[in-house]
Motif scaffolding. Structure first.
Motif, mmCIF file in Angstrom:
data_model
loop_
_atom_site.group_PDB
_atom_site.id
_atom_site.type_symbol
_atom_site.label_atom_id
_atom_site.label_comp_id
_atom_site.label_asym_id
_atom_site.label_seq_id
_atom_site.Cartn_x
_atom_site.Cartn_y
_atom_site.Cartn_z
ATOM 1 N N GLY A 102 31.187 23.513 60.046
ATOM 2 C CA GLY A 102 31.384 21.981 60.180
ATOM 3 C C GLY A 102 30.899 21.546 58.845
ATOM 4 N N ASP A 103 30.039 22.471 57.967
ATOM 5 C CA ASP A 103 29.664 21.816 56.778
ATOM 6 C C ASP A 103 30.211 22.692 55.661
ATOM 7 N N ALA A 104 31.025 22.032 54.784
ATOM 8 C CA ALA A 104 32.164 22.498 53.863
ATOM 9 C C ALA A 104 31.360 23.327 52.557
ATOM 10 N N ASP A 105 30.121 22.906 52.185
ATOM 11 C CA ASP A 105 29.386 23.624 51.432
ATOM 12 C C ASP A 105 28.801 25.075 52.143
ATOM 13 N N LEU A 106 28.475 24.772 53.514
ATOM 14 C CA LEU A 106 27.871 26.214 54.052
ATOM 15 C C LEU A 106 28.974 27.195 54.209
ATOM 16 N N ASP A 107 30.101 26.606 54.697
ATOM 17 C CA ASP A 107 31.184 27.454 54.748
ATOM 18 C C ASP A 107 31.646 28.206 53.424
ATOM 19 N N THR A 108 31.703 27.269 52.410
ATOM 20 C CA THR A 108 32.070 27.993 51.124
ATOM 21 C C THR A 108 30.875 29.090 50.656
ATOM 22 N N CYS A 109 29.667 28.783 51.188
ATOM 23 C CA CYS A 109 28.620 29.739 50.653
ATOM 24 C C CYS A 109 28.859 30.988 51.448
ATOM 25 N N VAL A 110 29.250 31.078 52.714
ATOM 26 C CA VAL A 110 29.362 32.253 53.922
ATOM 27 C C VAL A 110 30.694 33.033 53.326
ATOM 28 N N SER A 111 31.577 32.314 52.946
ATOM 29 C CA SER A 111 32.887 32.882 52.147
ATOM 30 C C SER A 111 32.606 33.666 50.946
ATOM 31 N N LEU A 112 31.587 32.982 50.124
ATOM 32 C CA LEU A 112 31.180 34.009 48.690
ATOM 33 C C LEU A 112 30.646 35.115 49.411
ATOM 34 N N MET A 113 29.600 34.946 50.508
ATOM 35 C CA MET A 113 29.011 35.971 50.707
ATOM 36 C C MET A 113 29.815 37.329 51.458
ATOM 37 N N GLN A 114 30.892 36.919 51.922
ATOM 38 C CA GLN A 114 31.847 37.781 52.638
ATOM 39 C C GLN A 114 32.602 38.626 51.797
ATOM 40 N N ALA A 115 32.835 38.001 50.661
ATOM 41 C CA ALA A 115 33.784 38.336 49.516
ATOM 42 C C ALA A 115 32.840 39.139 48.553
ATOM 43 N N ASN A 116 31.443 39.162 48.743
ATOM 44 C CA ASN A 116 30.664 39.923 47.884
ATOM 45 C C ASN A 116 29.838 40.787 48.484
ATOM 46 N N ILE A 117 30.423 41.584 49.538
ATOM 47 C CA ILE A 117 29.293 42.578 50.223
ATOM 48 C C ILE A 117 28.810 43.560 49.452
ATOM 49 N N GLU A 118 29.676 44.469 48.745
ATOM 50 C CA GLU A 118 29.297 45.743 47.918
ATOM 51 C C GLU A 118 28.298 45.234 46.791
ATOM 52 N N PHE A 119 28.534 44.170 46.087
ATOM 53 C CA PHE A 119 27.891 43.636 44.891
ATOM 54 C C PHE A 119 27.462 42.232 45.114
ATOM 55 N N PRO A 120 26.238 42.051 46.067
ATOM 56 C CA PRO A 120 25.684 40.882 46.677
ATOM 57 C C PRO A 120 25.242 39.835 45.349
ATOM 58 N N LEU A 121 25.760 38.692 45.569
ATOM 59 C CA LEU A 121 25.369 37.615 44.394
ATOM 60 C C LEU A 121 23.971 37.269 44.865
ATOM 61 N N PRO A 122 23.339 37.056 43.736
ATOM 62 C CA PRO A 122 22.034 36.167 43.819
ATOM 63 C C PRO A 122 22.290 34.818 44.585
ATOM 64 N N ILE A 123 21.333 34.515 45.536
ATOM 65 C CA ILE A 123 21.334 33.217 46.338
ATOM 66 C C ILE A 123 21.418 32.027 45.158
ATOM 67 N N ALA A 124 20.811 32.141 44.179
ATOM 68 C CA ALA A 124 20.963 30.768 42.920
ATOM 69 C C ALA A 124 22.461 30.748 42.609
ATOM 70 N N LYS A 125 23.034 31.852 42.446
ATOM 71 C CA LYS A 125 24.313 32.056 41.836
ATOM 72 C C LYS A 125 25.594 31.404 43.003
ATOM 73 N N ILE A 126 25.109 31.655 44.154
ATOM 74 C CA ILE A 126 26.151 31.428 45.277
ATOM 75 C C ILE A 126 25.619 29.959 45.321
ATOM 76 N N ALA A 127 24.677 29.376 45.279
ATOM 77 C CA ALA A 127 24.342 27.758 45.386
ATOM 78 C C ALA A 127 25.063 27.346 44.121
#
Length: 323
Positions: A218-243
């Motif tokens: 229900g939070d667009a920013d949070l959903d975008t963040c989760v999508s980025l995490m799902q798309a980058n499982i093997e090579f995790p992104l730093p949280i600062a970059k996701i933000a």
């Protein structure tokens, strides 16, 4: 095979072979048979016939101990379609079906390969990886062991004579789509309704862990963040970059995670990767090191896994295989 018109009401049933190997997935068997059975019931005629087949014939048990009586693949078949079920082991010798599949396609029959059966086919036809799909668990194996980065992440891919499919629940979508080539839209809608399958998903629909957001907060920013995490499982992104890619500050993202998900971004990301690791551990024969690398743990995977699940990855794998 060209679709028939519903008004044609052909007298000859459409023949389907359902090919199984030991440890086949019962969900996939039901995903094929129940769609065909209901299509016959709603049509009030035998539109589809099916035969269970295996390499040697006889009784074959599923991974959940359900048993089907099969006919040998060596006995002549006049099938219009052949569904090959997965069995949680892409290396199972009974899934090596090159000559068998060629026999079907030479006769203009269509072959539908589900999950591990699709994975085995892709591994045998490495140059065709970009034309096919398989379950995301098997895709991780192909990626780590064979370097097949271009294997698709869709539920299914129709390449003409060969259809590859992620299997599991997507089996229903594929079988409904195939049956719809021979029956009216109204009939197939009724079949889908009986199965409580509200819509037939398009083959291009992405699988979870393959780009499709599995969480709607229900939070667009949070959903975008989760999508980025799902798309980058093997090579995790730093949280600062996701933000940064989400368009919010790191501190704001942390507050959103705490408020909605009761965790931190790092904690959620690690849990997501460990969840995938656990699936690969229990459902593939990938080595512990391969699983760690595939899930973004280049070192220390066993210790992290034990701290989370209370046992080592090897112990968890042994326990899972005794159930």
């Amino acid at each position: 095979m060209a679709p028939t018109t519903p008004s044609a009401a052909a007298q000859q049933p459409i023949v389907c072979d359902i090919i199984v190997a030991g440890g086949y997935v019962l969900t996939e068997l039901a995903g094929v048979v129940d769609v065909l059975r209901l299509a016959n019931r709603i049509s009030n005629r035998e539109v589809f016939q099916w035969t269970y087949r295996s390499a040697s014939g006889g009784y074959i048990s599923s991974s959940s101990d359900a048993v089907v009586d099969t006919v040998s693949l060596h006995q002549r078949s006049a099938a219009d379609y052949a569904f090959v079920l997965g069995n949680a082991d892409a290396n199972h010798p009974a899934l090596s079906l090159g000559a068998v599949l060629s026999g079907y396609t030479t006769r203009q029959a269509r072959v539908i390969l589900l999950s591990e059966a699709a994975s085995r086919y892709i591994a045998d036809k490495r140059e065709d990886g970009a034309k096919h799909t398989t379950h995301w668990e098997n895709r991780a194996v192909l990626l780590e062991r064979l370097g097949l980065f271009d294997t698709k992440s869709a539920l299914a891919v129709d390449a003409g004579a060969i259809v590859t499919c992620a299997g599991m629940g997507a089996t229903v979508d594929v079988t409904l789509s195939i049956a719809a080539q021979h029956l009216s839209s109204a009939t197939m809608m009724t079949v889908a309704d009986i199965l409580l399958h509200e819509r037939i998903r398009h083959f291009n629909t992405l699988q979870p862990f393959a780009g499709r957001a599995a969480l709607a907060t229900g939070d667009a920013d949070l959903d975008t963040c989760v999508s980025l995490m799902q798309a980058n499982i093997e090579f995790p992104l730093p949280i600062a970059k996701i933000a940064d890619q989400t368009g919010v500050s790191k501190r704001s993202l942390e507050r959103k995670f705490h408020s909605v998900l009761r965790t931190t971004p790092n904690g959620y990301y690690r849990e997501l990767r460990l969840g995938k690791a656990n699936n690969l551990l229990l459902n593939t024969d990938m080595s512990i090191n391969e699983i760690g690398l595939a899930c973004g743990f280049p070192s220390g995977f066993s210790a992290i896994y034990k701290a989370t699940f209370g046992m080592t990855p090897n112990a968890a794998r042994r326990k899972g295989r005794t159930k």
